[in-house]
Write an enzyme that holds these catalytic residues in place. Structure first.
Site, PDB file in Angstrom:
ATOM      1  N   LEU B 125       0.847  -1.191   0.000  1.00  0.00           N
ATOM      2  CA  LEU B 125       0.000   0.000   0.000  1.00  0.00           C
ATOM      3  C   LEU B 125       0.890   1.252   0.000  1.00  0.00           C
ATOM      4  O   LEU B 125       0.722   2.156  -0.810  1.00  0.00           O
ATOM      5  CB  LEU B 125      -0.909  -0.027   1.246  1.00  0.00           C
ATOM      6  CG  LEU B 125      -1.909   1.112   1.413  1.00  0.00           C
ATOM      7  CD1 LEU B 125      -2.962   1.074   0.308  1.00  0.00           C
ATOM      8  CD2 LEU B 125      -2.617   1.000   2.784  1.00  0.00           C
ATOM      9  N   GLU B 365       0.785   0.244  10.056  1.00  0.00           N
ATOM     10  CA  GLU B 365      -0.646  -0.077  10.241  1.00  0.00           C
ATOM     11  C   GLU B 365      -1.362   1.018  11.036  1.00  0.00           C
ATOM     12  O   GLU B 365      -2.101   0.761  11.975  1.00  0.00           O
ATOM     13  CB  GLU B 365      -0.806  -1.446  10.898  1.00  0.00           C
ATOM     14  CG  GLU B 365      -0.058  -2.505  10.096  1.00  0.00           C
ATOM     15  CD  GLU B 365      -0.867  -3.724   9.773  1.00  0.00           C
ATOM     16  OE1 GLU B 365      -2.104  -3.644   9.796  1.00  0.00           O
ATOM     17  OE2 GLU B 365      -0.254  -4.746   9.469  1.00  0.00           O
ATOM     18  N   SER B 368       0.411   5.929  15.642  1.00  0.00           N
ATOM     19  CA  SER B 368      -0.375   6.172  16.868  1.00  0.00           C
ATOM     20  C   SER B 368      -1.197   7.445  16.720  1.00  0.00           C
ATOM     21  O   SER B 368      -2.312   7.544  17.249  1.00  0.00           O
ATOM     22  CB  SER B 368       0.551   6.283  18.075  1.00  0.00           C
ATOM     23  OG  SER B 368       1.144   5.036  18.309  1.00  0.00           O
TER      24      SER B 368
END
Ligand SMILES: Cc1cc2nc3c(=O)[nH]c(=O)nc-3n(C[C@H](O)[C@H](O)[C@H](O)COP(=O)(O)OP(=O)(O)OC[C@H]3O[C@@H](n4cnc5c(N)ncnc54)[C@H](O)[C@@H]3O)c2cc1C
Lengths: 259, 407
Positions: B125, B365, B368
């Site tokens: 991605l 992913e 934070s």
């Protein structure tokens, strides 16, 4: 062809076992399959796969020994059975062996009975020989390799690892063998095996089911105590070269009568 | 409500733990120093079935539930983060996307070999100039008859040089409004002409793993390799993250446990001022916090696992669990190093590796910061999850354990 592995759960070898105030050994970690039996189980799985036979895992003990049985099923053995009876509390090795032998007979006998080298918790292997005697089977200890096995001709040829060296022995089947670490690389459970093991209903046989009477015990454990604390000291051996350090170390060890 | 793990869960967890401890742990420091992946890791994870742990048996998997996946990730990252990264990309971001979005034909062609561990899978991605801002990607896919022509570069790709199959996102429409509506997902295989890949060295952490890049120069991708519809790529990518983040969070729980277990051991071994350091209250405070982070992180993760099993949408809960567990794993690693004093500062002990490895998971992913924006967005009502065309299927043991029909 029918192979039987006899096992038990033991404290993990990494567990810290101590004797508590009431005189009972205790540890915090979970029970695991007797580490030596991992080799026995794997050997049975390999044999059953190679010879398209049946393999059973058996224990004599309380419910906590199901751990070892389930591990065996998860690795690929076909069935499991457990013997337990209140009359077996504190059983000595002879009574234990009688129960194992009777259970194997109830299973319809075996061509080969496999034990791990010893019980890691008791550090004992006397039960191996007692079971063989009770069954009237040949017994081969310290087996490091099964060289040949022929279930129809009923013969086995093994390599035994002894202090003096290797020994090649042939014997008739049925036989009882106790296996060493060299015999194989222990298998892990498969996920499919795990599912089978988790679902398995393991039969529990009492002494009456086996037609046995506990009788009187030959030996009894009267007390456990913690081992004495070992006081040691560390000495660093100095030297200009590795060879000099090694020579000094060897001298010290000879002086201390270690070697 | 039932907080009990089943016997199957516990046995599967132990099996994965034994593998990681016995086969990976003994040499992990060497591989970490060499910045190479132990070549036995992927084949062994395949052989043992770990690479297909929660995929239905009819698709070559082991038929366990989503909670088992989390337990496996915890055990893997307890030993080394790079093991869990394999599960994040191969399983969470790729195989589970095939299960969710793939056609039956795509499942047979790609999911089955991946679940069996015969093929390894990755997820592309991120680009050199597009990370958090996914829609800023510049990779393109141009339709020409029965194929798409893909061009572009992907960066920071886990298993870039190890994987066979890549789930790749590229724009089929560069003028779409909103821009993310122009993104489409494709399955690209490493043997396609015009595909090249390499590893990135000099990373702070996950050094015993593979993180790299791949470039596509006029790669011809057959139309059968398009996952979902044209323009559906962004939604697919976000649904992949619901699964990838779950594995990352579960792994972070394992990393906290690693910090805690190693610290407990050291607390009993090391003495200062006449007593073992565990007896000093300030050290105890660190231990208490680590235990709290572990317990809370694990509860958050297992709850999202339960939601996945039930087939409930879990984007918010997964984001929370991933954010919390990864942030706390970095804190736990810092505290573990502190407890180990100077020894913790050296690679003689494992805790310095925990910090280097943990730091990655607060970046990939969803950083934070992105998770904070998401949580605030949900709370303030600025963000609402809309149904997607293909939801992750709920766990049904009967379906999962049905064997493939051999024709
Ligand atoms: C070890 C590793 C493995 C990876 N594996 C993969 C993989 O397999 N596949 C893949 O596709 N990608 C992978 N990535 C890439 C990863 O997902 C991205 O690095 C991540 O999404 C962040 O993007 P970025 O690095 O471009 O940072 P940027 O998006 O450029 O962010 C830079 C900083 O700005 C902050 N920021 C950005 N936007 C906002 C905002 N709106 N509000 C507040 N703060 C903001 C970020 O939090 C961050 O602190 C991996 C990364 C690493 C480190």
């Amino acid at each position: 062809m029918h192979v039987v592995v006899v096992t038990k759960s033991t404290p993990d070898t990494a567990a810290k076992v101590t004797v508590d105030a009431s005189g009972k050994p205790t540890w915090t970690e979970a029970m695991v399959i007797n580490p030596w039996d991992e080799y026995a189980v794997t050997e049975a799985v390999l044999l059953k796969e190679a010879h398209k036979g049946q393999a059973t895992i058996l224990t004599v003990g309380t419910e906590e020994h199901n751990e070892a049985l389930k591990q065996g099923l998860a690795i690929g053995l076909d069935q499991a059975a457990r013997v337990w009876d209140d009359a077996l509390v504190g059983a000595d090795s002879l009574l234990y062996a009688k129960a194992v032998a009777a259970a194997i007979q109830k299973l319809g006998n075996a061509d080969l009975v496999i034990f791990g080298k010893e019980f890691a918790d008791l550090g004992s292997d006397v039960h191996v020989y007692q079971v063989a005697r009770k069954l009237g089977y040949a017994v081969l200890g310290s087996v490091s390799k099964i060289l040949e096995i022929d279930f129809s001709a009923k013969t086995i040829k093994v390599e035994r690892m002894l202090e003096q060296g290797k020994q090649i022995v042939t014997s008739k089947l049925p036989a009882v063998i106790a296996v060493l670490k060299d015999i194989n690389e222990p298998k892990y459970p498969s996920f499919i095996g795990i599912r089978k093991a988790a679902k398995a209903e393991i039969p529990v046989w009492s002494l009456a089911d086996l037609g046995l009477d506990a009788g009187t015990r030959q030996t009894q454990v009267s007390a456990y105590t913690n081992p004495p604390k070992i006081e040691g000291e560390v000495e660093i051996i100095e030297g200009a070269s590795a060879a000099e350090k090694a020579a000094k170390l060897a001298d010290k060890l000879i002086e201390a009568k270690v070697i | 409500m039932d907080f009990l793990l089943t016997e199957e869960h516990l046995m599967a967890q132990k099996m994965v733990r034994d593998f990681a401890q016995k086969e990976v742990y003994p040499t992990i420091k060497e591989w970490d120093r060499k910045q190479q992946m132990n070549p036995d890791v992927l084949p062994r994870m395949g052989e043992l079935g770990i690479l297909g742990i929660n995929i239905p048996m009819m698709y070559g998997g082991q038929g366990f539930d989503y909670i088992t996946l989390a337990l496996a990730c915890e055990e893997l990252e307890r030993v080394d983060t790079t093991l869990r990264v394999v599960m994040s990309v191969h399983m969470g971001l790729n195989s589970m996307a095939l299960l969710q979005w793939g056609t039956e034909e795509q499942k047979q062609r790609f999911l089955v070999p991946q679940a069996k561990g015969e093929k390894y899978a990755a997820f592309g991605l991120t680009e050199p100039n597009a990370g958090s801002d996914v829609a800023a990607m510049t990779s393109t896919a141009r339709r020409e008859g029965d194929v798409y022509i893909l061009n572009g570069e992907k960066m920071w790709i886990s298993l870039a040089t190890k994987a066979d199959n890549f789930l790749v996102f590229a724009k089929t429409d560069t003028h779409a409004n909103p821009t993310h509506a122009g993104i489409t997902a494709f399955i690209v295989t490493k043997d396609m002409k015009g595909f090249t890949a390499g590893d990135i060295h000099g990373k702070l952490g996950v050094r015993a793993g593979s993180t790299g890049w791949f470039a596509m120069e006029n790669v011809e991708v057959p139309i059968e390799n398009r996952l979902g519809e044209e323009g559906e790529g962004f939604y697919i990518a976000m649904s992949c993250l619901d699964n990838g983040r779950y594995t990352v969070g579960a792994g972070a729980v394992g990393l906290i446990r690693a910090c805690l277990e190693d610290s407990l051991k050291y607390c009993h071994e090391r003495s200062t001022f006449g007593k073992e350091i565990g007896k000093h209250q300030l050290v105890q405070q660190k231990i208490a916090y680590m235990q709290q982070w572990y317990d809370a992180g694990r509860l958050l993760i297992l709850k999202t696992g339960w939601m996945k099993n039930m087939g409930m949408r879990n984007t918010r809960e997964t984001s929370m669990a991933k954010w919390y567990a990864t942030d706390m794993s970095v804190k736990a690693a810092l505290e573990a190093i502190q407890i180990h004093g100077a020894y913790g500062f050296s690679d003689e002990y494992d805790v310095e590796r925990y910090l280097r490895n943990g730091k990655g998971a607060v970046i990939y992913e969803g950083t934070s910061e992105i998770h904070q924006l998401m949580q605030a967005g949900y709370a303030l009502g600025y963000r609402v999850d809309r149904p997607i065309r293909c939801e992750l299927p709920a766990y049904d043991p009967e379906v999962w354990q049905r064997e493939a029909v051999v024709s």
